[in-house]
Write a protein that holds these residues in place. Sequence first.
Motif, short mmCIF file in Angstrom:
data_model
loop_
_atom_site.label_atom_id
_atom_site.label_comp_id
_atom_site.label_asym_id
_atom_site.label_seq_id
_atom_site.Cartn_x
_atom_site.Cartn_y
_atom_site.Cartn_z
N ALA A 12 0.96 -1.58 0.30
CA ALA A 12 -0.41 -0.15 0.15
C ALA A 12 0.45 1.17 0.09
N PRO A 13 0.43 2.45 -0.35
CA PRO A 13 1.21 3.05 -0.55
C PRO A 13 1.45 4.12 0.89
N LYS A 198 8.72 11.76 -13.85
CA LYS A 198 8.04 12.46 -12.66
C LYS A 198 6.71 13.17 -13.26
N PRO A 199 6.22 13.27 -12.45
CA PRO A 199 5.33 12.31 -10.59
C PRO A 199 5.30 11.12 -10.89
N ASP A 200 5.75 10.42 -12.02
CA ASP A 200 4.68 9.17 -12.13
C ASP A 200 5.23 8.43 -11.00
N ALA A 201 4.71 7.72 -10.59
CA ALA A 201 4.84 6.44 -9.61
C ALA A 201 6.26 5.60 -9.84
N GLU A 212 19.14 0.06 -6.34
CA GLU A 212 19.13 -0.70 -5.50
C GLU A 212 18.62 -1.16 -3.87
N VAL A 213 18.35 0.33 -4.12
CA VAL A 213 18.44 0.69 -2.63
C VAL A 213 16.44 0.64 -1.63
N ASP A 214 16.62 1.03 -0.80
CA ASP A 214 14.79 1.31 0.12
C ASP A 214 14.77 2.61 -0.24
N PRO A 215 13.32 3.18 -0.27
CA PRO A 215 12.99 4.13 -0.65
C PRO A 215 13.18 5.02 0.53
N GLY A 216 12.79 3.93 1.57
CA GLY A 216 13.19 5.03 3.58
C GLY A 216 14.49 5.71 3.25
N ASN A 217 15.69 5.08 2.50
CA ASN A 217 17.43 5.95 2.33
C ASN A 217 17.62 6.63 1.32
N ASN A 233 4.90 9.57 -0.74
CA ASN A 233 4.00 8.76 -1.50
C ASN A 233 4.87 7.61 -2.08
N VAL A 234 5.48 6.51 -2.35
CA VAL A 234 6.45 5.37 -2.49
C VAL A 234 7.19 5.41 -1.29
#
Length: 269
Positions: A12-13, A198-201, A212-217, A233-234
């Motif tokens: 989920a977003p 941008k801004p396409d998800a 190769e990285v997680d979005p929170g990083n 949002n992602v």
Amino acid sequence: MAVQLYKLPISAPPKPINPISRPIKMLTTNTISVTSQASSTEKVLSKRKLPILLFDIMDTIVRDPFYHDVPEFFSDDSGDGFLVSSLMPFKELMECKHPTAWIEFEKGLIDERELAKIFFKDCRPLDLEGLKNCMKRGYSYMGGVEALLKDLKENNYEMHAFTNYPDWPAVRSSIFSNANAHLCSCSDIAVKQECKRKPDADAYLEVLRRLEVDPGNCIFIDDRMTNVEAAQNVGILGIQFKDAASLRRELSNMGVETCSKNEDALNTS
């Protein structure tokens, strides 16, 4: 040639994140787990300093000549044409230009020759070489940004360009000739191969997959709030660029080392 896109699986977003209230825990020697749709196994990347910084280019790193110089290029008194009047050049330019030609060019759906043919709604001739020269002359760093990039690079942060700007070698070389000294290989090329912007998800997810990285990083910096919100949002942390001084403060509040090592040494001596 298009490459196959693997989306990062997300159930989920994520909710938008307030970047100032969520400091990032810095990791310099720990490992990073990277999720891939193609495999459930974890890839380990050691000694990668986080966060990774993703920068928009136009009006974030360099001034955008499209808004500042191109309307004058097309004005009556510029000596280059007769396409718009000198009273409201930018407004009239927007009314005269084809509504989707530039977006198609950004996505790589048309080349510069086709752009020149359809740039204006009425297909009037376009001085393509003159336009390119006008744009190349107009690129310069936003105030204070070059110094910030130097400090971030000195502190070993991985930085990438994430821009919608088209794959236009004759012009891009002017933009990135200096910026490449600070930024890593431009991630936007990968997105262009997938015709995303941008801004396409999917554009953000493709960059995450490529790096190769997680979005929170990751922290994404852009002058347009719409693009920043799309990143949030992602799950990517986002900062709207206003000026270099405020960007330096916001990055510092998020745990990013923004001072040069020489400055740190003076403060501790």
